[in-house]
Structure formats: C-alpha cells, structure tokens
Scaffold this active site. Structure first.
Site, PDB file in Angstrom:
ATOM      1  N   THR A  28       0.785  -1.300  -0.214  1.00  0.00           N
ATOM      2  CA  THR A  28       0.168  -0.054   0.032  1.00  0.00           C
ATOM      3  C   THR A  28       0.921   1.202   0.121  1.00  0.00           C
ATOM      4  OG1 THR A  28      -2.138   1.030   1.112  1.00  0.00           O
ATOM      5  CG2 THR A  28      -0.194   0.162   2.497  1.00  0.00           C
TER       6      THR A  28
ATOM      7  N   ASN B  38      -0.719   4.110   0.856  1.00  0.00           N
ATOM      8  CA  ASN B  38      -1.753   4.577   1.962  1.00  0.00           C
ATOM      9  C   ASN B  38      -1.221   4.643   3.234  1.00  0.00           C
ATOM     10  OD1 ASN B  38      -3.865   5.334   3.498  1.00  0.00           O
ATOM     11  ND2 ASN B  38      -5.329   5.020   1.991  1.00  0.00           N
TER      12      ASN B  38
ATOM     13  N   GLY C 117      -2.270   5.710   6.024  1.00  0.00           N
ATOM     14  CA  GLY C 117      -3.422   5.409   7.131  1.00  0.00           C
ATOM     15  C   GLY C 117      -3.478   4.003   7.265  1.00  0.00           C
TER      16      GLY C 117
ATOM     17  N   GLU D 180      -2.536  -1.724 -11.464  1.00  0.00           N
ATOM     18  CA  GLU D 180      -3.637  -1.170 -11.770  1.00  0.00           C
ATOM     19  C   GLU D 180      -4.708  -1.854 -11.085  1.00  0.00           C
ATOM     20  OE1 GLU D 180      -6.218   0.451 -15.559  1.00  0.00           O
ATOM     21  OE2 GLU D 180      -4.575  -0.975 -15.903  1.00  0.00           O
TER      22      GLU D 180
ATOM     23  N   ASP E 198      -7.799  -4.325  -0.125  1.00  0.00           N
ATOM     24  CA  ASP E 198      -8.588  -3.718  -0.954  1.00  0.00           C
ATOM     25  C   ASP E 198      -9.963  -3.285  -0.139  1.00  0.00           C
ATOM     26  OD1 ASP E 198      -8.560  -1.972  -3.475  1.00  0.00           O
ATOM     27  OD2 ASP E 198     -10.362  -3.196  -3.950  1.00  0.00           O
ATOM     28  N   SER E 199     -10.272  -1.784  -0.171  1.00  0.00           N
ATOM     29  CA  SER E 199     -11.395  -1.874   0.974  1.00  0.00           C
ATOM     30  C   SER E 199     -12.330  -0.658   0.444  1.00  0.00           C
ATOM     31  CB  SER E 199     -10.931  -1.542   2.182  1.00  0.00           C
ATOM     32  OG  SER E 199      -9.944  -0.768   2.108  1.00  0.00           O
TER      33      SER E 199
ATOM     34  N   TYR F  32     -13.184   7.866   4.256  1.00  0.00           N
ATOM     35  CA  TYR F  32     -14.770   8.538   4.661  1.00  0.00           C
ATOM     36  C   TYR F  32     -14.637   8.179   6.089  1.00  0.00           C
ATOM     37  CZ  TYR F  32     -15.498   7.772  -0.297  1.00  0.00           C
ATOM     38  OH  TYR F  32     -15.209   7.778  -1.792  1.00  0.00           O
TER      39      TYR F  32
ATOM     40  N   HIS G 105     -13.944  -2.676   9.578  1.00  0.00           N
ATOM     41  CA  HIS G 105     -13.872  -3.718   8.596  1.00  0.00           C
ATOM     42  C   HIS G 105     -12.409  -4.053   8.782  1.00  0.00           C
ATOM     43  CE1 HIS G 105     -12.807   0.296   7.268  1.00  0.00           C
ATOM     44  NE2 HIS G 105     -12.490   0.003   6.198  1.00  0.00           N
ATOM     45  N   ARG G 106     -11.314  -3.255   8.699  1.00  0.00           N
ATOM     46  CA  ARG G 106     -10.158  -3.614   8.550  1.00  0.00           C
ATOM     47  C   ARG G 106      -9.515  -4.273   9.883  1.00  0.00           C
ATOM     48  NH1 ARG G 106      -8.521   0.969   6.709  1.00  0.00           N
ATOM     49  NH2 ARG G 106      -8.951   0.192   4.573  1.00  0.00           N
TER      50      ARG G 106
END
Lengths: 204, 204
Positions: free
Chosen positions: A7, A9, A11, A40, A69-70, A154, A180-181
């Site tokens: 990742t 990201n 966060g 991709e 992936d979330s 979000y 969720h994670r």
C-alpha cells in the site's frame, strides 16, 4: 518472517502495522522497494484487486506480500462508491473531494436511509503461489456533516453505532476494534500465527 | 455455530470433519439439505470454484458455508489435470479412470520428471456477504504404480517425501498432517477459532 505490505496509503499502513503488532513478523513497505511496479486496480471486486496487488508484489520481491482493498458501500447509492471509493471524485481525488461528493449525492436523504458498510478484503500471497484472503465488514450510516479529524478516507462521515462515534472521532486503536480492517486483520493474524509456528516452506 | 459443508465427496467430507474436530462448530452436510441446488464448477481457478460453491450454499441455506476446491498439478503435463482433476477422464469419471488416464499420459516419464503438487482452496462464505479463502499445497511426485488403498482421488499415485509414502498408504489423520487439505483446514481452523470467540454478527 518478513512480509511486505502493498500500500502507498499511510493510513492503511499504520492500521496494518498496529493490527499485526506483536507477531513475529517484520513488516516491510513499498518504501523499502521503491522499484516495485504500480498495479492497476482494475478488478471487479475488492477481493480481485487485493489478490492482484498481493500476487504482483510477492512475484516481484520474492517475499510474502499483504494487500488490502477496501471501500464504502452506501445502500441509497446502490452500493457506490464500492471499489471506486478511493477515486470516487475522480483519479487522484483527495479524501475531502470524495467526502464532498458523497455528501452531495446524499443531500436530502434522511438519516435512517443513510445506511452503509465498510468492506475490507486482505490478501496474503505466498512465494509458493498460494493466496489466502479474509474479509471484514462493519455496518454504519453516513453522517450529514463530517465529525472528527482522526483516521482517513470516509472516516469522518461514517458513524458506527458500536462505537457511538464516527471513525474519525476515535484513535486508531479504538477504530480497529470495530472496523472492517480491524476484523480482517484479526483473521490474518490468526493465519499468520499458524504460519509463524509452522512455516509452509519448510515442509514441516 | 453451525456450518454447512458444500461437498458430495465422502472422502473430502471425512477429512474436513477430522480437520475441524474439537472446534465449537456443528458441521452439517448436503445430506441435511437435500434440496440444495447443484453448482456448476465453471470457474477458471480453484479459488473461483470454491467461492462460487460456498456463496451459493450460504445464500440458499442462510448459514455459513464451507467449500473445498482442489486438484493435482503435474509439471510434465503443464499443470494438468488442475481444475479438471475430478473429471480428468470425462464427466462422472471414477477415481480409477482418472488415475489410469494420468498414468497413461505419464508413461515413460522418468521419476525425477514426475513432480507434482496438490492444491486446495477452502472458501468460507458468511451470511453477511463476507468470504474468507485459504490455500494449502503439498509437493510430491507421481508414482509409476498405485500404492495403498486409503484416501481417495489421486492419493494412490501421489508420493509425499515428507511422509515417505503415498497418500493412500497412510490413515487420514496422518495424511492431513502433510496434505494440501490438512494445511488449508489448519488455517480455516484458526479463522473459525476467532469467529467462535467473537461472532461477527453480534457486533462484538
């Protein structure tokens, strides 16, 4: 055992590190492999994208790779933004732009119709070609105004009744208990405990 | 917690029961749901087929469903029979017919070129829409004559150097310690231990 996390990201990376803390696993990141190719995310599901990212990075580095992936599924939007969560307001969109688009699409929708869930698939690809995947979800609803400045994505708009707070109003440790994670990481942790004890590659 | 196992193969069912023994889980089988629809295994991978079977049965029964898709990959046959393992000698083929076809295709291939692996993907589909998948593999080679009368499928032809025996020469408990399915079941067991302790549906 080393595992590389697929990742960019920060966060996500922070949450993954925290969720796997204490395991006998050294987590590497893409920062340790600057030449790793971009993948991709063109799959038609969270699972397809997570598996694709994990497999590609494992093949490239030769070490086990973990990918997440979330996204957010909003019932009033027929499951959107879904796999397009990160690019809801367009390629390269910021969290603020994505949140603004979501609020605008839900303008006038009453609280009880703003139900939504976060879904997270984590894939773990192994050098021997195996892939494990686990999935976590959390139900909630979309707020009418953002709340809190923790988290990312979000989180300021996602209200969890379990936490009685938005995901951006709690620290990461608390968010992971309900999220969720966090749920997906708890399952991956279970699998990794098995592999750390009995490495597949050793034939034991 | 109840889980239904999506298989009509008595050998698989027996191994799954044994591999999950001792968990606080009641395993049901398709015999308990005679009206459950047949699922066509038309996916392009073990994972796709396992997920399809588990999802369909969970949707039909409303309870968590576990499905196994597995097979043999023979290097000298470029990975065949692979996802066609159960129907290698044609739809409805017996184990004996499949084994005979395999031996015939490998006729004259020397022992060191008869390397192969069993691969097993187990999918667990949950009523809330989540799916977890785990994968186990075991390396071995294809014998020139069948050995043993335990097990099922290609077991009499699959020599495991770890066991120093074919998979049909050992009892199920021993086979599971080394086998693809045993390794996948050990991972599913880890995940289930988590879910038995902290049921997802309860919001805890």
């Amino acid at each position: 055992m080393k595992i590389i996390v697929a990742t960019r990201n920060p966060g996500k990376l922070r949450e993954i590190r925290l969720g796997l803390e204490g395991l006998a696993v050294e987590l590497l990141s893409l920062a340790d492999f600057p030449a790793a190719p971009e993948v991709e995310e063109d799959g038609d599901s969270f699972a397809a994208n997570a598996v694709k990212k994990a497999r590609a990075l494992c093949a490239d580095t030769g070490i086990p790779a973990l990918a997440d992936d979330s996204g957010l599924e909003v019932d009033a939007l027929q499951g959107a933004p879904g796999i397009r969560s990160a690019r809801f307001a367009g390629e390269g969109a910021t969290d603020a732009e994505n949140n603004a688009k979501l609020l605008s699409l839900l303008h006038g929708v009453r609280p009880e119709k703003r139900t939504a869930r976060f879904r997270c698939v984590i894939a773990l690809a192994w050098p021997d070609g195996r892939v494990d995947t686990v999935e976590g979800i959390v139900e909630g609803r979309i707020l009418e105004v953002p709340r809190g400045d923790q988290g990312f994505g979000y989180d300021p708009l996602f209200y969890s009744s379990e936490l009685n707070a938005s995901f951006a109003e709690v620290v990461t440790e608390v968010k992971l208990r309900a999220s969720h994670r966090g749920k997906a990481l708890a399952r991956i942790r279970q699998i990794l405990q098995f592999d750390v004890k009995r490495p597949e590659g050793s034939g034991t």
